[in-house]
Design a protein around this motif. Structure first.
Motif: not given
Length: 64
Positions: A3-8
Motif C-alpha cells: 500500500p502507498k503508506s508502506d512505500f515512499p
C-alpha cells in the motif's frame, strides 16, 4: 504491491531518469543471455515503480 503508506512517494522525475538510463529495448543480436536477463531485471524494477507511482497518483486524485 505494498500500500502507498508502506512505500515512499515515487517522483515522476525519478522514473523519467531511470527510463532514460535503462531504456526498454530489444536485445541486440549476439548479446549474451546473462546480459539480456540482467537488463530485463532492471526494466522490471522500473515497471514495478511505474505501477506503484500510478497507484499512488490514483490514490491522491481519489482523495484516499
Amino acid at each position: 504491491m505494498p500500500p502507498k503508506s508502506d512505500f515512499p512517494d515515487i517522483p515522476t522525475v525519478l522514473l523519467n531518469e531511470l527510463s532514460r538510463i535503462y531504456p526498454d529495448r530489444c536485445p541486440f543480436p549476439g548479446e549474451k543471455l546473462e546480459d539480456i536477463w540482467y537488463k530485463s531485471g532492471q526494466r522490471s524494477v522500473i515497471a514495478f515503480l511505474q505501477k506503484l507511482h500510478e497507484k499512488q497518483n490514483e490514490t491522491i486524485l481519489a482523495g484516499k
